[in-house]
Design an enzyme around this catalytic site. Structure first.
Site, PDB file in Angstrom:
ATOM      1  N   HIS A 168       1.282  -1.250  -0.054  1.00 13.32           N
ATOM      2  CA  HIS A 168      -0.119  -0.289   0.256  1.00 13.32           C
ATOM      3  C   HIS A 168       1.163   0.904   0.229  1.00 13.32           C
ATOM      4  O   HIS A 168       0.423   2.343  -0.059  1.00 13.32           O
ATOM      5  CB  HIS A 168      -0.672   0.198   1.643  1.00 13.32           C
ATOM      6  N   ASP A 189      -2.718 -10.359  -2.658  1.00  9.34           N
ATOM      7  CA  ASP A 189      -3.744 -10.250  -1.861  1.00  9.34           C
ATOM      8  C   ASP A 189      -4.671  -9.526  -1.455  1.00  9.34           C
ATOM      9  O   ASP A 189      -5.147  -9.486  -3.304  1.00  9.34           O
ATOM     10  CB  ASP A 189      -2.175  -9.490  -0.728  1.00  9.34           C
TER      11      ASP A 189
END
Ligand code: ZN
Length: 309
Positions: free
Chosen positions: A125, A162
């Site tokens: 992220h 993910d």
């Protein structure tokens, strides 16, 4: 056949508040599962500390300095609503970065066949200058650049399974035709990016969003129809995996319904393409996974596949 397994005890010193899903117990659960006899042939090494020159290829120096300075001498500091640093966090993330780069070194030099980097915090992220979503630096992106700049590889792919979209990796490589970033993820879900229409400035971003409730069959379909053909055509010299295990059916942060065998399946498929196109070179880096049991058993299935078990 040999698989390198990189750990970093420093990851146990990256503390998060009580009730936070990205917690020390994740590493403890993984440590326990990889103590099993069937993993005794893994080549185990501690991650070295990441080099500043590797980090600043992805994150500007002033940002890196600011992150290091944000690291508290005691207690916890909040970096954003769900991202925190404790006194041990900087060392932990440096080891996560160093582990990923070292794994690339060993795999590219063919000292091992492939590698799993079992460290925390996760990284996908984190954007060029924006830590978020439990991530402080983007180690998989740093490892991709390391492969290119230190080892002279031209094309590197990052496949991210993910359950969350790797907005950071996408942002970092948005306009880069030398890095393919391909992701399956649940949508809508945090961080909100990852629509099919987000293809990058030069078409090297591939997003295959899944819907809440989708199971392994839908996941395999998305991989087979959208991601794997693009990966094969791209013919990367190295495949990096952003290996998050939060698409597991029991994960508390999302609602896909993958099971251990789905993680084993995708690992084998990626290895097949790596064998054909990338000289077998695969480096997998741990991202998320927040149900301790689901994390442990699905990571075990992933690493078993890496070991060609
Ligand atoms: Zn995740």
């Amino acid at each position: 056949m040999s698989t390198l397994f990189i750990t970093a005890p420093a990851g146990l010193q990256h503390l998060t508040p009580p009730g936070h899903p990205e917690r020390v117990d994740r590493l403890k659960a993984l440590d326990r599962v990889f103590e099993q006899e069937k993993f005794s042939t893994l080549l185990r090494e501690n991650a070295p500390r990441g080099e500043r020159e590797d980090i600043i290829r992805v994150h500007p120096a002033d940002f890196v300095d600011a992150m290091e300075e944000a690291s508290p001498t005691e207690g916890l500091v909040r970096i954003d609503s769900d991202t925190v640093m404790s006194p041990g966090s900087w060392e932990a993330v440096l080891r996560a970065v160093g582990g990923a780069c070292y794994a690339v070194d060993e795999v590219v030099a063919r000292k091992v066949d492939n590698a799993f980097v079992c460290t925390r915090p996760p990284g996908h992220h984190c954007e060029t200058r924006r830590p978020m979503g439990f991530c402080l630096l983007n180690q998989v992106a740093i490892a991709a650049r390391h492969a290119q700049k230190v080892h002279g590889l031209d094309r590197v792919a990052i496949v991210d399974f993910d359950v969350h979209h790797g907005n950071g990796s996408q942002e970092i490589f948005w306009a880069d035709d030398s890095v393919l970033y391909a992701s399956t993820h649940e949508m809508p879900l945090y961080p909100g990016t990852g629509a099919v229409t987000e293809t990058g400035a030069v078409g090297t971003i591939v997003n295959a969003p899944l819907r809440s409730g989708d199971d392994g069959e839908k996941f395999r379909e998305a991989m087979e129809s959208r991601i794997l053909p693009r990966l094969e055509t791209f013919a990367p010299e190295l495949i990096l995996i952003s290996a998050g295990f939060d698409a597991h059916k029991n994960d508390p942060l999302a609602s896909l319904r993958l099971v251990d065998t789905d993680f084993g399946w995708i690992t084998k498929r990626l290895m097949e393409i790596a064998d054909k196109k990338s000289g077998g070179r695969v480096v997998s880096v741990l991202e998320g996974g927040y149900d301790l049991e689901g994390l442990a058993t699905s990571a075990a299935a992933h690493v078993t596949a890496l070991m060609r078990g």
